[in-house]
Design a protein around this motif. Sequence first.
Motif, mmCIF file in Angstrom:
data_model
loop_
_atom_site.group_PDB
_atom_site.id
_atom_site.type_symbol
_atom_site.label_atom_id
_atom_site.label_comp_id
_atom_site.label_asym_id
_atom_site.label_seq_id
_atom_site.Cartn_x
_atom_site.Cartn_y
_atom_site.Cartn_z
ATOM 1 N N VAL A 1 13.253 -44.797 24.346
ATOM 2 C CA VAL A 1 13.011 -44.447 22.943
ATOM 3 C C VAL A 1 14.148 -45.030 22.107
ATOM 4 C CG1 VAL A 1 12.669 -42.582 21.284
ATOM 5 C CG2 VAL A 1 11.999 -42.249 23.672
ATOM 6 N N GLU B 1 10.749 -43.279 32.313
ATOM 7 C CA GLU B 1 10.383 -42.960 30.920
ATOM 8 C C GLU B 1 10.534 -44.203 30.059
ATOM 9 O OE1 GLU B 1 12.450 -38.527 31.029
ATOM 10 O OE2 GLU B 1 12.774 -39.816 29.313
ATOM 11 N N ALA B 2 9.556 -44.431 29.181
ATOM 12 C CA ALA B 2 9.709 -45.523 28.222
ATOM 13 C C ALA B 2 10.953 -45.241 27.382
ATOM 14 C CB ALA B 2 8.479 -45.618 27.330
ATOM 15 N N GLU C 1 19.131 -37.765 17.688
ATOM 16 C CA GLU C 1 18.724 -36.742 18.658
ATOM 17 C C GLU C 1 18.903 -35.392 17.975
ATOM 18 O OE1 GLU C 1 19.661 -37.481 22.984
ATOM 19 O OE2 GLU C 1 21.183 -38.740 22.070
ATOM 20 N N LYS D 1 15.016 -41.876 35.986
ATOM 21 C CA LYS D 1 15.808 -40.642 36.104
ATOM 22 C C LYS D 1 15.425 -39.885 37.363
ATOM 23 C CE LYS D 1 15.802 -39.669 31.099
ATOM 24 N NZ LYS D 1 15.479 -38.657 30.077
ATOM 25 N N GLN E 1 20.725 -41.169 36.001
ATOM 26 C CA GLN E 1 19.863 -42.007 35.156
ATOM 27 C C GLN E 1 20.283 -43.461 35.254
ATOM 28 O OE1 GLN E 1 19.475 -41.014 31.101
ATOM 29 N NE2 GLN E 1 19.348 -38.819 31.452
ATOM 30 N N ARG F 1 11.692 -32.730 35.833
ATOM 31 C CA ARG F 1 11.276 -33.508 34.663
ATOM 32 C C ARG F 1 9.785 -33.846 34.673
ATOM 33 N NH1 ARG F 1 15.864 -35.490 31.838
ATOM 34 N NH2 ARG F 1 17.727 -35.644 33.118
ATOM 35 N N GLU G 1 13.520 -32.560 26.448
ATOM 36 C CA GLU G 1 13.835 -31.579 27.500
ATOM 37 C C GLU G 1 13.743 -30.175 26.947
ATOM 38 O OE1 GLU G 1 16.999 -32.873 30.739
ATOM 39 O OE2 GLU G 1 17.888 -32.619 28.784
HETATM 40 P P1 AMP Z 1 18.604 -36.264 29.260
HETATM 41 O O1 AMP Z 1 19.326 -35.941 30.528
HETATM 42 O O2 AMP Z 1 17.150 -36.516 29.425
HETATM 43 O O3 AMP Z 1 18.934 -35.308 28.143
HETATM 44 O O4 AMP Z 1 19.235 -37.662 28.773
HETATM 45 C C1 AMP Z 1 20.601 -37.802 28.428
HETATM 46 C C2 AMP Z 1 20.733 -38.817 27.301
HETATM 47 O O5 AMP Z 1 20.255 -40.105 27.700
HETATM 48 C C3 AMP Z 1 19.925 -38.456 26.074
HETATM 49 O O6 AMP Z 1 20.652 -37.560 25.252
HETATM 50 C C4 AMP Z 1 19.697 -39.807 25.436
HETATM 51 O O7 AMP Z 1 20.841 -40.199 24.692
HETATM 52 C C5 AMP Z 1 19.554 -40.738 26.631
HETATM 53 N N1 AMP Z 1 18.127 -40.862 26.998
HETATM 54 C C6 AMP Z 1 17.454 -40.091 27.892
HETATM 55 N N2 AMP Z 1 16.162 -40.450 27.978
HETATM 56 C C7 AMP Z 1 15.986 -41.480 27.127
HETATM 57 C C8 AMP Z 1 14.861 -42.294 26.768
HETATM 58 N N3 AMP Z 1 13.659 -42.128 27.306
HETATM 59 N N4 AMP Z 1 15.070 -43.255 25.819
HETATM 60 C C9 AMP Z 1 16.281 -43.438 25.265
HETATM 61 N N5 AMP Z 1 17.375 -42.725 25.578
HETATM 62 C C10 AMP Z 1 17.251 -41.745 26.502
#
Ligand code: AMP
Length: 380
Positions: A186, A183-184, A191, A148, A159, A108, A269
């Motif tokens: 969001v 990560e801040a 999505e 994460k 996470q 990441r 991602e």
């Molecule tokens: P990822 O593994 O980064 O795809 O994260 C899995 C899920 O966690 C995402 O589909 C979002 O719903 C939530 N998520 C991940 N990163 C963030 C973030 N920086 N802010 C808010 N929600 C997040």
Amino acid sequence: MTDFPLPPNATIGIVGGGQLGRMSAMAAARLGYRCHIYTPEPDAPASQVAFRTTLADYDDTAALARFADSVDVITFEFENVSFEGLSLLAEHRPVLPGPEILRISQDRVAEKRFLNSACIRTTPWAQVETLADLRSAMSHLGLPAVLKTTRLGYDGKGQALIRAPSEAELAYSLLHPKPLILEAFVDFSAECSTIVARGKDGRAVAFDTVENRHRNHILDLTLAPAPFAAEIRAEAQSMALRIAEHIDLVGLLAVEFFVDANGAVLANEIAPRPHNSGHWTIDACPVSQFEMQIRAVAGLFLPPAIRHSDAVMKNLVGPDEIVLWPQIVATPGLIPHHYGKIHARPGRKLGHVNVLFPYGSLPGQFGIAAALGVLAPSTI
Ligand code: AMP
């Protein structure tokens, strides 16, 4: 030496034996290619529809070399294969997309660095190695924030959400000693994702941007096209095309985005392979994401990534949903896709269903529920 474009009856090696490889192998067969699957899993979904399988671990260097020597080109459907393994394969045959792209997408921090260097907006982030790093990152980025693991996270695993400074230590202790990123958070309104294919000649095509809705951190529904402003969809497409160009992609790449409360699009991602959010393309597009991937790695022409219908894709996850299979196949309008997995563990993706609507007429929530019929209760 591999000559491109690959002629019919050439063999494409696919590293990984899951449903993505299964659907790629089916698309390859339509173009006259044979697929040789490399997987450690007996009776893998992809092996069931492929020409040949090598059953070996991802770090078995002798098996990797033999596999490479028996194919014309190599691609992958499984991202957690090691960079070293793919690099070894690349000494024997072309690996597309290139191992360097996989290396970036597997980490990441490397991914965010790459995206920002290509002027692609992401949420603010910071690398975290110690608890002191975490506290300093929290003071820069503010809270809430998401901690994460930098590698091997998927479907929300690896996470922890930090809402208050007092939660930092617990989150850190849960994920440490793995390398971490903060990560801040969001506060997203939706999505979405866009899938691009790019050929050796640099020609690139992008499918329509779709909205993804999750349940228990696993993709549940994809709506194609994403039911929000056309400018937002176009912005995500142009970002995905820019990423493909910047990373010198040959193959397929999915980009996941957040749309924030102001309509700004932030990349989250990248995945250099077919993606669950592109399964709707099998039935709603003349050329699916799987055929695009095969065309790109075989050096064939990439046709426009057009869509003839609007579509909803519903994943069939775990025993509670796959138990509905007899009703699903008996319902007109539900287009079923089964992955051939024998063990229906909770949280496992076992198949999906596509529903088509005439172009431009994707309905709202109740129309989608009506069209999904027996599958609607879990969704609405
Ligand atoms: P990822 O593994 O980064 O795809 O994260 C899995 C899920 O966690 C995402 O589909 C979002 O719903 C939530 N998520 C991940 N990163 C963030 C973030 N920086 N802010 C808010 N929600 C997040």
